[in-house]
Design an enzyme around this catalytic site. Sequence first.
Site, PDB file in Angstrom:
ATOM      1  N   ASP A 210       0.826  -1.213   0.000  1.00 43.31           N
ATOM      2  CA  ASP A 210       0.000   0.000   0.000  1.00 43.31           C
ATOM      3  C   ASP A 210       0.855   1.256   0.000  1.00 43.31           C
ATOM      4  O   ASP A 210       2.049   1.215   0.277  1.00 43.31           O
ATOM      5  CB  ASP A 210      -0.893   0.015   1.250  1.00 43.31           C
ATOM      6  CG  ASP A 210      -2.113  -0.868   1.073  1.00 43.31           C
ATOM      7  OD1 ASP A 210      -2.371  -1.290  -0.056  1.00 43.31           O
ATOM      8  OD2 ASP A 210      -2.794  -1.119   2.083  1.00 43.31           O
TER       9      ASP A 210
ATOM     10  N   LYS B 132      -3.735   3.064  -3.020  1.00 41.46           N
ATOM     11  CA  LYS B 132      -5.029   3.578  -3.480  1.00 41.46           C
ATOM     12  C   LYS B 132      -4.959   5.085  -3.683  1.00 41.46           C
ATOM     13  O   LYS B 132      -4.324   5.783  -2.924  1.00 41.46           O
ATOM     14  CB  LYS B 132      -6.107   3.282  -2.434  1.00 41.46           C
ATOM     15  CG  LYS B 132      -6.323   1.821  -2.192  1.00 41.46           C
ATOM     16  CD  LYS B 132      -7.471   1.650  -1.204  1.00 41.46           C
ATOM     17  CE  LYS B 132      -7.709   0.203  -0.867  1.00 41.46           C
ATOM     18  NZ  LYS B 132      -6.833  -0.289   0.210  1.00 41.46           N
TER      19      LYS B 132
ATOM     20  N   GLY C  68       0.192  -0.885   5.687  1.00 36.93           N
ATOM     21  CA  GLY C  68       0.776   0.011   6.686  1.00 36.93           C
ATOM     22  C   GLY C  68       0.239  -0.253   8.087  1.00 36.93           C
ATOM     23  O   GLY C  68      -0.921  -0.632   8.255  1.00 36.93           O
ATOM     24  N   GLY C  69       1.091  -0.069   9.081  1.00 39.87           N
ATOM     25  CA  GLY C  69       0.669  -0.225  10.473  1.00 39.87           C
ATOM     26  C   GLY C  69       0.245  -1.640  10.774  1.00 39.87           C
ATOM     27  O   GLY C  69       0.946  -2.611  10.454  1.00 39.87           O
TER      28      GLY C  69
ATOM     29  N   MET D 170      -6.760   9.300   9.460  1.00 37.56           N
ATOM     30  CA  MET D 170      -7.407   9.822   8.248  1.00 37.56           C
ATOM     31  C   MET D 170      -8.292  11.031   8.572  1.00 37.56           C
ATOM     32  O   MET D 170      -9.356  11.219   7.978  1.00 37.56           O
ATOM     33  CB  MET D 170      -8.245   8.715   7.571  1.00 37.56           C
ATOM     34  CG  MET D 170      -7.409   7.537   7.121  1.00 37.56           C
ATOM     35  SD  MET D 170      -8.391   6.165   6.509  1.00 37.56           S
ATOM     36  CE  MET D 170      -8.973   5.443   8.019  1.00 37.56           C
TER      37      MET D 170
HETATM   38  C1  LIG Z   1      -5.874   3.650   6.118  1.00 41.19           C
HETATM   39  S1  LIG Z   1      -5.246   4.144   7.665  1.00 41.19           S
HETATM   40  C2  LIG Z   1      -4.252   2.752   7.984  1.00 41.19           C
HETATM   41  C3  LIG Z   1      -3.810   2.637   9.411  1.00 41.19           C
HETATM   42  C4  LIG Z   1      -2.843   1.493   9.616  1.00 41.19           C
HETATM   43  N1  LIG Z   1      -3.473   0.230   9.356  1.00 41.19           N
HETATM   44  C5  LIG Z   1      -2.236   1.505  11.016  1.00 41.19           C
HETATM   45  O1  LIG Z   1      -2.512   0.592  11.807  1.00 41.19           O
HETATM   46  O2  LIG Z   1      -1.432   2.386  11.290  1.00 41.19           O
HETATM   47  C6  LIG Z   1      -4.093   5.398   7.193  1.00 41.19           C
HETATM   48  C7  LIG Z   1      -3.944   6.484   8.237  1.00 41.19           C
HETATM   49  O3  LIG Z   1      -3.069   6.067   9.277  1.00 41.19           O
HETATM   50  C8  LIG Z   1      -2.336   7.164   9.762  1.00 41.19           C
HETATM   51  N2  LIG Z   1      -0.906   6.899   9.575  1.00 41.19           N
HETATM   52  C9  LIG Z   1      -0.357   5.746   9.178  1.00 41.19           C
HETATM   53  N3  LIG Z   1       0.992   5.805   9.229  1.00 41.19           N
HETATM   54  C10 LIG Z   1       1.293   7.038   9.683  1.00 41.19           C
HETATM   55  C11 LIG Z   1       2.509   7.705   9.978  1.00 41.19           C
HETATM   56  N4  LIG Z   1       3.699   7.120   9.829  1.00 41.19           N
HETATM   57  N5  LIG Z   1       2.443   8.978  10.438  1.00 41.19           N
HETATM   58  C12 LIG Z   1       1.268   9.589  10.615  1.00 41.19           C
HETATM   59  N6  LIG Z   1       0.080   9.001  10.353  1.00 41.19           N
HETATM   60  C13 LIG Z   1       0.089   7.738   9.904  1.00 41.19           C
HETATM   61  C14 LIG Z   1      -2.823   8.394   9.013  1.00 41.19           C
HETATM   62  O4  LIG Z   1      -3.874   8.977   9.747  1.00 41.19           O
HETATM   63  C15 LIG Z   1      -3.317   7.770   7.734  1.00 41.19           C
HETATM   64  O5  LIG Z   1      -4.258   8.597   7.083  1.00 41.19           O
END
Ligand SMILES: C[S@@+](CC[C@H](N)C(=O)[O-])C[C@H]1O[C@@H](n2cnc3c(N)ncnc32)[C@H](O)[C@@H]1O
Length: 244
Positions: free
Chosen positions: A32, A54, A85-86, A165
């Site tokens: 992603d 996306k 991510g994450g 987000m």
């Molecule tokens: C679709 S969500 C996915 C979250 C992901 N699954 C997680 O557990 O971190 C994407 C959002 O996660 C946040 N995000 C993810 N990585 C980030 C980072 N390194 N720094 C700041 N915000 C982050 C932001 O708010 C971003 O819009």
Amino acid sequence: MIHIVGAGPGRADLLTVRAARLLARADAVLYDRLVSPEVLELVRPGAELIDVGKNEGQQEQIQATIYVRLEECASRHETVVRLKGGDPMVFGRGAEEWAWLVERGYEVEVVPGVSSALAVPALAGIPVTYRGLAGGFAVLTGHRQNGTCTQWAAYAHVDTLVVLMGVEHRAEIAACLLEHGRAADTPVAFIENGTTPRERVVLAKLGDVAQGSTRVNAPAVMVVGECVRLRSTLLAPCISRMVG
Ligand SMILES: C[S@@+](CC[C@H](N)C(=O)[O-])C[C@H]1O[C@@H](n2cnc3c(N)ncnc32)[C@H](O)[C@@H]1O
């Protein structure tokens, strides 16, 4: 088998050991937009690297393409990694992809990741709980904001609110929290590109965010609550923040 793997919040050394091992032997990795280049460097040389990030406004179509690419990779390769991510189960449709694969008879392994929801604030000196200050937290999506404030009523008084987000709708979110009784001087932090060299932290009051006077760029984690004040103490010299 398809492995749905969490890539962590950015830094490669925040991957789980299991994730790093799978990347090192992957035949194909579908990743992603928020997966960092540093993490992708750990993928086995020679593996197929497929960017399925996306873009706004075309999510259903791109999701359909992701499924096609996943099936196609699974038909040709032994170790296919769907890298998200994450943590893959925190937003980002990880569980939907899991269900889709199971329905089609694929065996799925889920490898949890370090979620930005907790790790990004923590590394910016903002713990989401703290005895006597914040006894609980909620993690919400800013996409829930569709012009109605009612959905924020249930969360307005949770000690710490972590909004993912939420950059685009930050002013509306703040206004809704105020409407449901949260104090205008509640501290708010936005942590952009957390855990990466591009990290930037914006501090504000909820009232100012509602007025639209806060400049923030995505991706960012929005944190609302008294625990934001701890940053100035916890990031004082000699406190064990990860560096280097
Ligand atoms: C679709 S969500 C996915 C979250 C992901 N699954 C997680 O557990 O971190 C994407 C959002 O996660 C946040 N995000 C993810 N990585 C980030 C980072 N390194 N720094 C700041 N915000 C982050 C932001 O708010 C971003 O819009």
